[in-house]
Design a protein around this motif. Structure first.
Motif, mmCIF file in Angstrom:
data_model
loop_
_atom_site.group_PDB
_atom_site.id
_atom_site.type_symbol
_atom_site.label_atom_id
_atom_site.label_comp_id
_atom_site.label_asym_id
_atom_site.label_seq_id
_atom_site.Cartn_x
_atom_site.Cartn_y
_atom_site.Cartn_z
ATOM 1 N N LEU A 63 10.779 -31.641 19.261
ATOM 2 C CA LEU A 63 10.120 -30.347 19.427
ATOM 3 C C LEU A 63 11.181 -29.320 19.806
ATOM 4 C CD1 LEU A 63 6.971 -31.335 21.567
ATOM 5 C CD2 LEU A 63 7.175 -31.189 19.073
ATOM 6 N N VAL A 64 11.206 -28.215 19.059
ATOM 7 C CA VAL A 64 12.169 -27.142 19.352
ATOM 8 C C VAL A 64 11.379 -25.915 19.788
ATOM 9 C CG1 VAL A 64 13.859 -25.556 18.355
ATOM 10 C CG2 VAL A 64 13.923 -27.994 17.763
ATOM 11 N N GLY A 65 11.435 -25.614 21.065
ATOM 12 C CA GLY A 65 10.724 -24.457 21.601
ATOM 13 C C GLY A 65 11.608 -23.215 21.539
ATOM 14 N N ILE A 66 10.980 -22.093 21.188
ATOM 15 C CA ILE A 66 11.718 -20.829 21.157
ATOM 16 C C ILE A 66 11.432 -20.093 22.470
ATOM 17 C CG2 ILE A 66 12.135 -18.689 19.913
ATOM 18 C CD1 ILE A 66 11.119 -19.992 17.389
ATOM 19 N N LEU A 67 12.471 -19.921 23.244
ATOM 20 C CA LEU A 67 12.324 -19.262 24.551
ATOM 21 C C LEU A 67 12.158 -17.750 24.375
ATOM 22 C CD1 LEU A 67 15.086 -21.273 26.442
ATOM 23 C CD2 LEU A 67 12.608 -21.440 26.757
ATOM 24 N N LYS A 68 11.451 -17.059 25.286
ATOM 25 C CA LYS A 68 10.846 -17.759 26.405
ATOM 26 C C LYS A 68 9.387 -18.083 26.134
ATOM 27 C CE LYS A 68 13.259 -14.840 29.775
ATOM 28 N NZ LYS A 68 13.037 -13.854 30.836
ATOM 29 N N GLY A 69 8.769 -17.332 25.257
ATOM 30 C CA GLY A 69 7.315 -17.327 25.134
ATOM 31 C C GLY A 69 6.640 -18.672 24.904
ATOM 32 N N PHE A 104 15.418 -26.524 23.304
ATOM 33 C CA PHE A 104 15.038 -25.104 23.237
ATOM 34 C C PHE A 104 16.131 -24.273 22.590
ATOM 35 C CE2 PHE A 104 12.625 -26.772 26.816
ATOM 36 C CZ PHE A 104 11.356 -26.226 26.606
ATOM 37 N N VAL A 105 15.715 -23.208 21.929
ATOM 38 C CA VAL A 105 16.650 -22.169 21.492
ATOM 39 C C VAL A 105 16.157 -20.848 22.049
ATOM 40 C CG1 VAL A 105 17.486 -23.121 19.296
ATOM 41 C CG2 VAL A 105 15.364 -21.844 19.329
ATOM 42 N N ARG A 106 17.090 -19.920 22.164
ATOM 43 C CA ARG A 106 16.697 -18.560 22.524
ATOM 44 C C ARG A 106 17.272 -17.637 21.469
ATOM 45 N NH1 ARG A 106 14.269 -15.226 25.339
ATOM 46 N NH2 ARG A 106 15.066 -13.628 26.734
ATOM 47 N N LEU A 107 16.433 -16.762 20.986
ATOM 48 C CA LEU A 107 16.844 -15.849 19.922
ATOM 49 C C LEU A 107 16.712 -14.421 20.422
ATOM 50 C CD1 LEU A 107 14.757 -17.646 17.186
ATOM 51 C CD2 LEU A 107 17.230 -17.699 17.349
ATOM 52 N N ARG A 111 19.691 -13.076 16.168
ATOM 53 C CA ARG A 111 20.823 -13.980 16.407
ATOM 54 C C ARG A 111 20.432 -15.001 17.460
ATOM 55 N NH1 ARG A 111 23.736 -11.482 21.084
ATOM 56 N NH2 ARG A 111 22.308 -9.773 21.531
ATOM 57 N N ILE A 112 21.170 -16.104 17.500
ATOM 58 C CA ILE A 112 20.919 -17.145 18.491
ATOM 59 C C ILE A 112 21.723 -16.834 19.740
ATOM 60 C CG2 ILE A 112 21.248 -19.595 19.015
ATOM 61 C CD1 ILE A 112 20.739 -20.244 16.094
ATOM 62 N N THR A 113 21.066 -16.744 20.882
ATOM 63 C CA THR A 113 21.818 -16.516 22.129
ATOM 64 C C THR A 113 21.929 -17.802 22.946
ATOM 65 O OG1 THR A 113 19.821 -15.771 23.272
ATOM 66 C CG2 THR A 113 21.186 -14.073 22.295
ATOM 67 N N LYS A 114 21.052 -18.780 22.669
ATOM 68 C CA LYS A 114 21.199 -20.107 23.276
ATOM 69 C C LYS A 114 20.825 -21.103 22.194
ATOM 70 C CE LYS A 114 19.167 -23.685 25.847
ATOM 71 N NZ LYS A 114 19.541 -24.623 24.768
ATOM 72 N N ARG A 129 20.090 -33.244 12.634
ATOM 73 C CA ARG A 129 20.371 -33.964 11.377
ATOM 74 C C ARG A 129 19.558 -35.263 11.288
ATOM 75 N NH1 ARG A 129 24.819 -33.191 7.949
ATOM 76 N NH2 ARG A 129 24.915 -34.846 6.398
ATOM 77 N N GLY A 130 18.830 -35.407 10.204
ATOM 78 C CA GLY A 130 18.066 -36.625 9.963
ATOM 79 C C GLY A 130 16.806 -36.767 10.811
ATOM 80 N N LYS A 131 16.477 -35.739 11.585
ATOM 81 C CA LYS A 131 15.314 -35.859 12.482
ATOM 82 C C LYS A 131 14.091 -35.123 11.931
ATOM 83 C CE LYS A 131 18.077 -36.575 16.535
ATOM 84 N NZ LYS A 131 18.849 -35.884 17.545
ATOM 85 N N ASP A 132 12.932 -35.526 12.440
ATOM 86 C CA ASP A 132 11.702 -34.802 12.141
ATOM 87 C C ASP A 132 11.553 -33.719 13.202
ATOM 88 O OD1 ASP A 132 10.633 -36.226 9.822
ATOM 89 O OD2 ASP A 132 10.598 -37.947 11.193
ATOM 90 N N VAL A 133 11.696 -32.468 12.765
ATOM 91 C CA VAL A 133 11.771 -31.342 13.702
ATOM 92 C C VAL A 133 10.508 -30.491 13.578
ATOM 93 C CG1 VAL A 133 13.063 -29.257 14.313
ATOM 94 C CG2 VAL A 133 14.289 -31.320 13.574
ATOM 95 N N LEU A 134 9.941 -30.162 14.725
ATOM 96 C CA LEU A 134 8.784 -29.264 14.764
ATOM 97 C C LEU A 134 9.135 -28.081 15.661
ATOM 98 C CD1 LEU A 134 5.784 -28.729 14.020
ATOM 99 C CD2 LEU A 134 5.157 -30.011 16.081
ATOM 100 N N VAL A 135 9.231 -26.916 15.059
ATOM 101 C CA VAL A 135 9.529 -25.694 15.811
ATOM 102 C C VAL A 135 8.233 -25.207 16.452
ATOM 103 C CG1 VAL A 135 10.309 -23.294 15.645
ATOM 104 C CG2 VAL A 135 11.431 -25.076 14.275
ATOM 105 N N VAL A 136 8.296 -24.931 17.745
ATOM 106 C CA VAL A 136 7.104 -24.539 18.505
ATOM 107 C C VAL A 136 7.240 -23.074 18.933
ATOM 108 C CG1 VAL A 136 5.664 -25.050 20.512
ATOM 109 C CG2 VAL A 136 6.890 -26.909 19.350
ATOM 110 N N GLU A 137 6.317 -22.261 18.420
ATOM 111 C CA GLU A 137 6.378 -20.814 18.681
ATOM 112 C C GLU A 137 5.058 -20.354 19.285
ATOM 113 O OE1 GLU A 137 7.880 -18.341 19.504
ATOM 114 O OE2 GLU A 137 8.847 -17.462 17.765
ATOM 115 N N ASP A 138 5.120 -19.387 20.189
ATOM 116 C CA ASP A 138 3.885 -18.860 20.777
ATOM 117 C C ASP A 138 3.176 -17.911 19.817
ATOM 118 O OD1 ASP A 138 6.045 -17.157 21.078
ATOM 119 O OD2 ASP A 138 5.309 -16.238 22.905
#
Ligand code: PRP
Length: 168
Positions: free
Chosen positions: A32-38, A58-61, A75-78, A85-94
């Motif tokens: 799970l990739v959460g986009i900070l902060k929301g 987490f990433v922060r944009l 841009r990516i700040t964090k 790579r090779g993973k099942d990724v789910l981006v989680v956005e508010d």
């Protein structure tokens, strides 16, 4: 402020999204990739309801330039601390508004060769979309309201409210 989606309705929808995601990823492990902060509250609730093994990062944009989001410059700040790579990724956005934030992140992550890359958003202001985006799981489609609560802020306030409210 006026309540748009009460706490109970949010929780019910999060449970149902988690059930669907767990079914779709049965036998797999999710990143799970959460986009900070929301997204922090939505991700915390969703992660606890998903029944397949999950890892969390987490990433922060940041958007910049006049008009911020509508400029489309992101841009990516964090960055992530985990390889996708090779993973099942789910981006989680508010919330998705113009779509610029997610389009940018999606392209950046796809270039890193995950096995699969999907998006879950609790709220979708579909009428505001400026770029096409495939959103795999959506909690609620909402109109063009300024909303706070459940992670969403107004000048950093109200992120801790349990329901979702429209600021009048
Ligand atoms: C919000 C939201 C998304 C983005 C959506 O973040 O969490 O990341 O805006 O907008 P878009 O679809 O028009 O790109 P915000 O910039 O408010 O930051 P925050 O999550 O830290 O509050």
């Amino acid at each position: 402020m006026k309540v748009l989606i009460p706490e109970e309705a949010v929780q019910k929808r999060v449970r149902s999204l988690a059930r669907k995601i767990s079914r779709d990823f049965a036998g797999k492990e999710l990143l799970l990739v959460g986009i900070l902060k929301g997204s922090f509250i939505f991700l915390a609730d969703l992660a606890r309801r998903i029944s397949v093994p999950v890892k969390i990062d987490f990433v922060r944009l940041a958007s910049y330039g006049p008009g911020t989001h509508s400029s489309g410059t992101v841009r990516i700040t964090k960055d992530l601390e985990t390889s996708v790579r090779g993973k099942d990724v789910l981006v989680v956005e508010d919330i998705i508004d113009t779509g610029f934030t997610l389009r940018y992140l999606f392209r950046r992550l796809r270039a890193r060769r995950p096995r699969s890359l999907k998006i879950v958003a609790l709220l979708d202001k579909r009428g505001r979309r400026e770029v096409p985006l495939q959103v795999d799981y959506v909690g609620f489609t909402i109109g063009n309201h300024f909303v706070v609560g459940y992670g969403l802020d107004c000048n950093e306030e109200f992120r801790n409210l349990s329901g979702i409210y429209v600021v009048k």
